[in-house]
Motif scaffolding. Structure first.
Motif, PDB file in Angstrom:
ATOM      1  N   ILE A 214       0.938  -1.227   0.003  1.00  0.00           N
ATOM      2  CA  ILE A 214       0.205   0.016  -0.114  1.00  0.00           C
ATOM      3  C   ILE A 214       0.998   1.181   0.241  1.00  0.00           C
ATOM      4  N   ILE A 215       1.890   1.171   0.932  1.00  0.00           N
ATOM      5  CA  ILE A 215       2.868   2.423   1.021  1.00  0.00           C
ATOM      6  C   ILE A 215       3.441   2.792  -0.373  1.00  0.00           C
ATOM      7  N   THR A 233      -7.539   6.681   4.378  1.00  0.00           N
ATOM      8  CA  THR A 233      -8.387   5.611   4.377  1.00  0.00           C
ATOM      9  C   THR A 233      -7.917   4.357   5.039  1.00  0.00           C
ATOM     10  N   CYS A 234      -6.407   4.669   5.405  1.00  0.00           N
ATOM     11  CA  CYS A 234      -5.767   3.520   6.192  1.00  0.00           C
ATOM     12  C   CYS A 234      -5.630   3.615   7.453  1.00  0.00           C
ATOM     13  N   VAL A 235      -5.573   5.029   8.079  1.00  0.00           N
ATOM     14  CA  VAL A 235      -5.175   5.424   9.316  1.00  0.00           C
ATOM     15  C   VAL A 235      -6.112   4.646  10.483  1.00  0.00           C
ATOM     16  N   VAL A 241      -5.123  -1.592  14.659  1.00  0.00           N
ATOM     17  CA  VAL A 241      -4.022  -2.576  14.796  1.00  0.00           C
ATOM     18  C   VAL A 241      -2.822  -2.625  15.697  1.00  0.00           C
ATOM     19  N   GLY A 242      -2.529  -1.161  15.821  1.00  0.00           N
ATOM     20  CA  GLY A 242      -1.264  -0.933  16.747  1.00  0.00           C
ATOM     21  C   GLY A 242      -1.812  -1.213  18.210  1.00  0.00           C
ATOM     22  N   ILE A 282     -12.465   5.835  16.719  1.00  0.00           N
ATOM     23  CA  ILE A 282     -11.429   5.845  15.817  1.00  0.00           C
ATOM     24  C   ILE A 282     -11.630   5.952  14.419  1.00  0.00           C
ATOM     25  N   TYR A 283     -12.924   5.094  14.272  1.00  0.00           N
ATOM     26  CA  TYR A 283     -13.345   4.826  12.892  1.00  0.00           C
ATOM     27  C   TYR A 283     -14.173   5.810  12.400  1.00  0.00           C
TER      28      TYR A 283
END
Length: 302
Positions: A214-215, A233-235, A241-242, A282-283
């Motif tokens: 992705i990056i 869109t990934c943050v 995940v973190g 968050i979302y």
């Protein structure tokens, strides 16, 4: 191994931790409300009937499961001062909680794959991530998570517990139970460790690989605005995940016998209580479509 029926104890005592029951009740209500709002919003708005939001809906169901399997029992213990939980109820709680954790590992990898297809091969997104495949991925995450948990819990279930029966935790977790067993736990520990590494590291490897791709794809976008839009869109997913993996590895990726339970108990709050509280925030705060849909529903209600 000896069968659990040879145990000298039929119930455990959950020590829990000093807290205000009123605060716990408020938090429990917030958890349920947040995630139910997300599920209802996605269901009611046709524009949100997309794979990404189906996965988000599945994650919300998971979060409801986390708090439902731990918090009500904790509240009951605090309010009634009855800290007992019988053996079978303890095993059931352990199984459901582990199942949800294993399912979340797989589901987070599935969500990363969804972002990978959307950003790296966008022209084929609707072909690859269609409704049928999306449903298979979501259901497969749950089936795999609950299947792996069966294997983990079977070996704990068959251990003998002769006392003491005091669990220094607010729910039945793997490490405290292994430390209370009065038979050899080496096989149970080994099975738990191997399965734990498989169910956590394989999805994590998928997540890392997809985000490398992705990056790389984002860096090839010519304009800065396009790069920011793609990365935004990934943050939310990366944040979740973190939080999930940092707390999970702290608790489970260490030897069982030397785990400081008081520290484990409080860190467990993050992934069993605080994470379900934070994930919807968050979302939703970073998702324009969800926020717009919620505003529409609120306008209709009032």
């Amino acid at each position: 191994m000896e069968d659990h029926q040879s145990n000298n104890i039929t119930a455990f005592i959950l020590v829990g931790f000093p807290t205000l029951p009123e605060l716990q009740s408020v938090l429990f209500t917030i958890f349920l409300t947040e995630n139910v709002v997300i599920i209802v919003t996605i269901k009611m708005n046709v524009t949100l009937h997309k794979p990404m939001y189906y996965f988000l809906c599945s994650l919300s169901v998971l979060e409801i499961g986390y708090v439902t399997v731990t918090v009500p029992n904790l509240l009951n213990n605090i309010l009634t001062q009855n800290k007992k939980i019988n053996f079978l109820a303890c095993m059931a709680q352990l199984y459901v909680f582990i199942s949800l954790a294993c399912t979340e590992c797989v589901l987070l990898a599935v969500m990363a794959f969804d972002r990978f297809v959307a950003i790296c091969i966008p022209l084929r997104y609707t072909v690859i991530i269609n409704n049928t495949f999306c449903l298979h991925l979501a259901v497969g995450s749950w089936v795999l998570g609950f299947t792996i948990a069966i294997l983990k819990v079977i070996f704990i279930f068959r251990l003998s517990f002769c006392g003491p029966n005091v669990i220094n935790h607010f729910f039945c977790d793997i490490s405290p139970l292994l430390n209370l067993a009065c038979t050899d736990v080496s096989l149970a520990e080994m099975v738990d460790f191997i399965l734990g590494m498989i169910v956590s590291l394989v999805p994590l490897s998928v997540i890392i690989f997809t985000y490398i791709c992705i990056i790389w794809s984002i860096l090839k976008i010519s304009n800065t605005a396009g790069q920011k839009k793609a990365f935004s869109t990934c943050v939310s997913h990366l944040t979740v995940v973190g939080i999930f993996y940092s707390t999970t590895f702290f608790i489970y990726a260490r030897p069982k016998k030397i785990s400081p339970f008081d520290r484990n108990k409080y860190v467990s709050i993050f992934y069993s209580i605080l994470t379900p509280l934070l994930n919807p925030i968050i979302y939703c705060l970073r998702n324009t479509e969800v926020k717009q849909s919620m505003r529409k529903i609120l306008r209709l209600c009032y």
